[in-house]
Scaffold this motif. Structure first.
Motif, mmCIF file in Angstrom:
data_model
loop_
_atom_site.group_PDB
_atom_site.id
_atom_site.type_symbol
_atom_site.label_atom_id
_atom_site.label_comp_id
_atom_site.label_asym_id
_atom_site.label_seq_id
_atom_site.Cartn_x
_atom_site.Cartn_y
_atom_site.Cartn_z
ATOM 1 N N GLN A 140 0.828 -1.207 0.000
ATOM 2 C CA GLN A 140 0.000 0.000 0.000
ATOM 3 C C GLN A 140 0.864 1.259 0.000
ATOM 4 O OE1 GLN A 140 -3.463 0.239 2.522
ATOM 5 N NE2 GLN A 140 -3.785 -1.971 2.449
ATOM 6 N N TYR A 141 1.968 1.215 0.723
ATOM 7 C CA TYR A 141 2.920 2.323 0.662
ATOM 8 C C TYR A 141 3.451 2.469 -0.761
ATOM 9 C CZ TYR A 141 7.527 4.496 0.782
ATOM 10 O OH TYR A 141 8.621 5.272 0.493
ATOM 11 N N ASN A 142 3.788 1.346 -1.365
ATOM 12 C CA ASN A 142 4.314 1.340 -2.724
ATOM 13 C C ASN A 142 3.332 1.945 -3.723
ATOM 14 O OD1 ASN A 142 6.870 0.512 -3.462
ATOM 15 N ND2 ASN A 142 6.099 -1.224 -4.618
ATOM 16 N N ALA A 143 2.052 1.689 -3.483
ATOM 17 C CA ALA A 143 1.013 2.173 -4.391
ATOM 18 C C ALA A 143 0.657 3.630 -4.145
ATOM 19 C CB ALA A 143 -0.236 1.308 -4.236
ATOM 20 N N GLY A 144 1.266 4.245 -3.130
ATOM 21 C CA GLY A 144 0.988 5.641 -2.840
ATOM 22 C C GLY A 144 -0.164 5.871 -1.900
ATOM 23 N N LYS A 145 -0.710 4.790 -1.313
ATOM 24 C CA LYS A 145 -1.808 4.947 -0.369
ATOM 25 C C LYS A 145 -1.319 5.430 0.989
ATOM 26 C CE LYS A 145 -4.800 1.549 -2.608
ATOM 27 N NZ LYS A 145 -5.540 0.269 -2.456
ATOM 28 N N PHE A 146 -0.057 5.158 1.287
ATOM 29 C CA PHE A 146 0.572 5.655 2.508
ATOM 30 C C PHE A 146 1.748 6.546 2.125
ATOM 31 C CE2 PHE A 146 -0.674 1.380 4.572
ATOM 32 C CZ PHE A 146 -1.885 1.889 5.003
ATOM 33 N N ASP A 147 1.993 7.552 2.944
ATOM 34 C CA ASP A 147 3.171 8.397 2.748
ATOM 35 C C ASP A 147 4.405 7.796 3.406
ATOM 36 O OD1 ASP A 147 1.859 10.744 1.415
ATOM 37 O OD2 ASP A 147 0.690 10.663 3.279
ATOM 38 N N GLY A 148 4.183 6.919 4.381
ATOM 39 C CA GLY A 148 5.271 6.240 5.063
ATOM 40 C C GLY A 148 4.774 4.928 5.619
#
Length: 360
Positions: free
Chosen positions: A84-92
């Motif tokens: 999800q981080y990789n997909a841009g859903k999380f900033d960190g």
């Protein structure tokens, strides 16, 4: 590592990571300054300060100081949190050094490790039945989560007794199944992490013959942030550092407040306080920013990341790469490992240093 239930699915996760990176890395438009940010985490003893900080109002306190909003979000599956981080859903996201390298960084997502939080100091171990020496592992089938830090730990263990990976045969076993598998009389070797490790160690005639305590500082737990987002919004890094060190200081206190904080973290982790305390005992927290900066700027980190990236490349986790140098890793002091023109993993000590200097 890094949740108490799982870190499996690495190959599938990497394939997803590479696809997502190819879809998301085409734009060179710099991120705009923002107000709202989302940070992902999954259950693991060393990461429980994050949800506790949100529950206790520490996240809001530091976010308010910098005029931003931070939402700390739990993901039940560790690899999914990284995806999800990789997909841009999380900033960190809270992630290990190996997974930060092999999922976002190897997939092309420029990622900065802004907090080096801890290292596994016995949370991961190699177990044998009927033998108390590591050398007895030769020729055995070893049950583990392949291409995870368990696999890395096995490789490091074999190195110490002059063995090669070909001297054993690994059997890919999910973290959910490994306790049951090791309970079979036919299974005599395994690598696992807590809490499964502690359950398996308690079985009759079972010995831990190697652990992450034998390679201190190599299995690291980090808070990483998208580099472009961080560069456009440095207050996010400052707030995260403030949140982390205030909460960890509370975690380490031995008074009633510290005990209450640990009890709350245990509850958030779905376990009891005694179990959580035992897991903390095998987690070496860099509980002061000064200690974290020292670890991040030490030459030993370059050595560790060299081992991690070489292992990852040899196991095919740098898809399409001609050499281990394909993925550049930057360290404080302008040190670079691998391709300096293609740096996608950065150990950035600036925010830890601000905390150490009392300048947050």
């Amino acid at each position: 590592m890094r949740k108490m239930i799982g870190k499996a699915g690495h190959v599938a996760a990497l394939a997803t990571a590479l696809f997502l990176a190819s879809c998301s890395s085409g734009s060179n438009t710099p991120p705009a300054k923002r107000h709202d940010f989302t940070i992902g985490w999954s259950i693991y003893a060393g990461w429980m300060p994050w949800p506790y900080a949100q529950q206790a109002g520490i996240v809001k306190k530091w976010a308010d100081k910098y005029g931003i909003k931070i939402d700390v979000v739990q993901v039940n599956d560790y690899v999914e949190s990284v995806n999800q981080y990789n997909a841009g859903k999380f900033d960190g996201v809270a992630v290990t050094n190996m997974d930060a390298l092999t999922i976002p960084a190897a997939g092309g997502k420029d990622t900065s490790a802004i907090i080096v939080g801890d290292y596994s100091d016995g949370n991961d171990g190699v177990l044998l039945k009927g033998a108390d020496k590591l050398a007895a592992i030769k020729g055995r089938q070893v049950y583990l989560v392949e291409l995870s830090v368990s696999h890395y730990l096995l490789a490091r263990a074999l190195d110490t007794v002059g063995m090669k990976p070909s001297d054993v045969r690994t059997v890919n076993t999910s973290d959910a199944d490994i306790v049951g598998a090791f309970g079979s009389p036919d299974v005599t070797a395994a690598v696992a992490w807590n809490p499964q490790l502690s359950v398996m160690k308690a079985l009759p005639n079972t010995h831990q013959v190697f652990s992450s305590a034998d390679i201190p500082g190599e299995i690291l737990d980090l808070m990483v942030v998208d580099t472009k987002t961080l560069n456009a919004n440095p207050d996010l890094g400052k707030a995260l550092a403030g949140i982390w060190y205030e909460t960890v200081a509370l975690l380490k206190r031995q008074d009633a407040q510290g005990q209450a904080a640990r009890a709350a973290m245990a509850k958030l982790a779905g376990t009891d306080t005694a179990t959580f305390e035992r897991q903390l005992a095998t987690t070496h927290l860099y509980d002061t920013p000064k200690a974290a900066v020292a670890a991040t700027t030490a030459p030993a980190l370059v050595t560790t990341m060299t081992r991690v990236r070489d292992f990852s490349f040899q196991r095919g986790l740098f898809k399409g790469a001609a050499s281990a140098d394909a993925v550049g890793i930057a360290f404080p002091g302008k040190r670079t490992l691998g391709d300096a023109q293609h740096v996608t993993l950065r150990f950035d000590d600036r925010y830890m240093a601000l905390a150490a200097d009392g300048k947050l």
